[in-house]
Design a protein around this motif. Structure first.
Motif, PDB file in Angstrom:
ATOM      1  N   GLN A   1       0.839  -1.191   0.000  1.00 27.63           N
ATOM      2  CA  GLN A   1       0.000   0.000   0.000  1.00 27.63           C
ATOM      3  C   GLN A   1       0.874   1.241   0.000  1.00 27.63           C
ATOM      4  OE1 GLN A   1      -2.438  -0.701   3.554  1.00 27.63           O
ATOM      5  NE2 GLN A   1      -4.177  -0.895   2.162  1.00 27.63           N
ATOM      6  N   TRP A   2       0.345   2.319  -0.588  1.00 19.19           N
ATOM      7  CA  TRP A   2       1.041   3.584  -0.659  1.00 19.19           C
ATOM      8  C   TRP A   2       0.111   4.712  -0.253  1.00 19.19           C
ATOM      9  CZ3 TRP A   2       1.320  -0.167  -4.364  1.00 19.19           C
ATOM     10  CH2 TRP A   2       2.579  -0.728  -4.580  1.00 19.19           C
ATOM     11  N   LEU A   3       0.650   5.680   0.477  1.00 22.22           N
ATOM     12  CA  LEU A   3      -0.049   6.924   0.740  1.00 22.22           C
ATOM     13  C   LEU A   3       0.247   7.811  -0.454  1.00 22.22           C
ATOM     14  CD1 LEU A   3      -1.587   8.777   2.774  1.00 22.22           C
ATOM     15  CD2 LEU A   3       0.674   9.643   3.436  1.00 22.22           C
ATOM     16  N   THR A   4      -0.778   8.249  -1.176  1.00 22.48           N
ATOM     17  CA  THR A   4      -0.533   9.077  -2.348  1.00 22.48           C
ATOM     18  C   THR A   4      -0.671  10.547  -1.965  1.00 22.48           C
ATOM     19  OG1 THR A   4      -2.812   8.811  -3.122  1.00 22.48           O
ATOM     20  CG2 THR A   4      -1.163   7.338  -4.062  1.00 22.48           C
ATOM     21  N   VAL A   5       0.305  11.329  -2.440  1.00 28.85           N
ATOM     22  CA  VAL A   5       0.389  12.756  -2.140  1.00 28.85           C
ATOM     23  C   VAL A   5       0.706  13.506  -3.423  1.00 28.85           C
ATOM     24  CG1 VAL A   5       1.216  12.302   0.223  1.00 28.85           C
ATOM     25  CG2 VAL A   5       2.869  12.722  -1.609  1.00 28.85           C
TER      26      VAL A   5
ATOM     27  N   GLU B   1       2.585  16.688  -9.814  1.00 28.97           N
ATOM     28  CA  GLU B   1       2.915  15.264  -9.763  1.00 28.97           C
ATOM     29  C   GLU B   1       2.278  14.566  -8.570  1.00 28.97           C
ATOM     30  OE1 GLU B   1       6.858  13.928 -10.870  1.00 28.97           O
ATOM     31  OE2 GLU B   1       7.391  16.033 -11.212  1.00 28.97           O
ATOM     32  N   VAL B   2       1.978  13.281  -8.773  1.00 33.60           N
ATOM     33  CA  VAL B   2       1.430  12.425  -7.722  1.00 33.60           C
ATOM     34  C   VAL B   2       2.505  11.404  -7.349  1.00 33.60           C
ATOM     35  CG1 VAL B   2      -0.375  10.770  -7.103  1.00 33.60           C
ATOM     36  CG2 VAL B   2      -0.912  12.707  -8.601  1.00 33.60           C
ATOM     37  N   PHE B   3       2.720  11.250  -6.051  1.00 32.79           N
ATOM     38  CA  PHE B   3       3.726  10.316  -5.541  1.00 32.79           C
ATOM     39  C   PHE B   3       3.073   9.315  -4.602  1.00 32.79           C
ATOM     40  CE2 PHE B   3       5.999  14.162  -6.618  1.00 32.79           C
ATOM     41  CZ  PHE B   3       7.085  13.667  -7.322  1.00 32.79           C
ATOM     42  N   GLY B   4       3.613   8.107  -4.594  1.00 29.76           N
ATOM     43  CA  GLY B   4       3.169   7.073  -3.669  1.00 29.76           C
ATOM     44  C   GLY B   4       4.277   6.781  -2.666  1.00 29.76           C
ATOM     45  N   ILE B   5       3.998   7.049  -1.398  1.00 34.98           N
ATOM     46  CA  ILE B   5       4.953   6.767  -0.323  1.00 34.98           C
ATOM     47  C   ILE B   5       4.530   5.450   0.321  1.00 34.98           C
ATOM     48  CG2 ILE B   5       5.885   7.560   1.888  1.00 34.98           C
ATOM     49  CD1 ILE B   5       5.106  10.438   1.012  1.00 34.98           C
ATOM     50  N   PRO B   6       5.437   4.468   0.432  1.00 35.30           N
ATOM     51  CA  PRO B   6       5.053   3.208   1.067  1.00 35.30           C
ATOM     52  C   PRO B   6       4.470   3.454   2.460  1.00 35.30           C
ATOM     53  CG  PRO B   6       7.208   3.006   0.050  1.00 35.30           C
ATOM     54  CD  PRO B   6       6.835   4.465  -0.006  1.00 35.30           C
TER      55      PRO B   6
ATOM     56  N   ASP C   1       1.835  19.128  -0.920  1.00 35.92           N
ATOM     57  CA  ASP C   1       0.696  19.977  -1.276  1.00 35.92           C
ATOM     58  C   ASP C   1      -0.615  19.387  -0.769  1.00 35.92           C
ATOM     59  OD1 ASP C   1       2.434  21.711  -2.537  1.00 35.92           O
ATOM     60  OD2 ASP C   1       2.016  20.955  -4.544  1.00 35.92           O
ATOM     61  N   ARG C   2      -0.815  18.091  -1.057  1.00 38.72           N
ATOM     62  CA  ARG C   2      -2.056  17.430  -0.644  1.00 38.72           C
ATOM     63  C   ARG C   2      -1.813  15.962  -0.389  1.00 38.72           C
ATOM     64  NH1 ARG C   2      -6.690  18.208  -4.993  1.00 38.72           N
ATOM     65  NH2 ARG C   2      -6.102  16.053  -5.078  1.00 38.72           N
ATOM     66  N   VAL C   3      -2.587  15.411   0.533  1.00 32.82           N
ATOM     67  CA  VAL C   3      -2.646  13.966   0.719  1.00 32.82           C
ATOM     68  C   VAL C   3      -3.916  13.510   0.020  1.00 32.82           C
ATOM     69  CG1 VAL C   3      -2.941  12.106   2.391  1.00 32.82           C
ATOM     70  CG2 VAL C   3      -1.371  13.981   2.889  1.00 32.82           C
ATOM     71  N   LEU C   4      -3.774  12.543  -0.884  1.00 30.92           N
ATOM     72  CA  LEU C   4      -4.928  12.080  -1.652  1.00 30.92           C
ATOM     73  C   LEU C   4      -5.631  10.909  -0.976  1.00 30.92           C
ATOM     74  CD1 LEU C   4      -3.412  12.303  -5.246  1.00 30.92           C
ATOM     75  CD2 LEU C   4      -4.876  13.959  -4.074  1.00 30.92           C
ATOM     76  N   ASP C   5      -4.950   9.765  -0.906  1.00 30.72           N
ATOM     77  CA  ASP C   5      -5.564   8.572  -0.337  1.00 30.72           C
ATOM     78  C   ASP C   5      -4.513   7.489  -0.151  1.00 30.72           C
ATOM     79  OD1 ASP C   5      -5.044   7.715  -2.937  1.00 30.72           O
ATOM     80  OD2 ASP C   5      -7.135   7.603  -3.535  1.00 30.72           O
TER      81      ASP C   5
END
Length: 130
Positions: free
Chosen positions: A7-11, A16-21, A90-94
């Motif tokens: 799973q990744w926290l997307t920000v 750009e959108v990034f996925g942090i483990p 900038d933002r936390v998506l999901d």
């Protein structure tokens, strides 16, 4: 029994959108209370007090482009050894779970080893101030 999928926290940072483990994420906090520290490089947004612990906050926008974000929307607290590091985004998506057909990253996002990125820049910044 089905195997657990990553799973990744997307920000977001800029466009750009990034996925942090998720395993790297301790929690997400509001950016209010971030205090700039005079003399620090642009990549350091400042420090924030999180329940009595002073946490260094790095700016993902500045880490990526060299220019500080105008106003961070959230701070992702990452676990770095015994201490947390804050990453202003900038933002936390999901939170996204890996699809069986694409287990290497969240769809539409670039995987980001946020702890390694922050640690590398945090150590280089500390070395310059000594």
């Amino acid at each position: 029994m089905e195997e657990a999928r990553p799973q990744w926290l997307t920000v977001t940072s800029g466009d750009e959108v990034f996925g942090i483990p998720v395993a790297q994420v301790r929690e997400v906090v509001r950016p209010g209370g971030v205090r700039p520290v005079p003399g620090t490089p642009p990549l350091q947004a400042g420090i924030v007090n999180v329940r009595g612990a002073i946490v260094t906050v790095l700016d993902l926008q500045a880490l990526r482009t060299g220019e500080r974000a105008v106003t961070p929307g959230s701070i992702v607290l990452l676990q770095y050894g015994a201490r947390p590091i804050g990453l202003a985004v900038d933002r936390v998506l999901d939170v996204r779970t890996a699809a069986p057909e694409d287990p290497d990253g969240p769809a539409g996002a670039t995987v980001l080893d946020a702890v390694a990125l922050c640690a590398r820049h945090l150590h280089s910044a500390e070395g310059r101030t000594r």
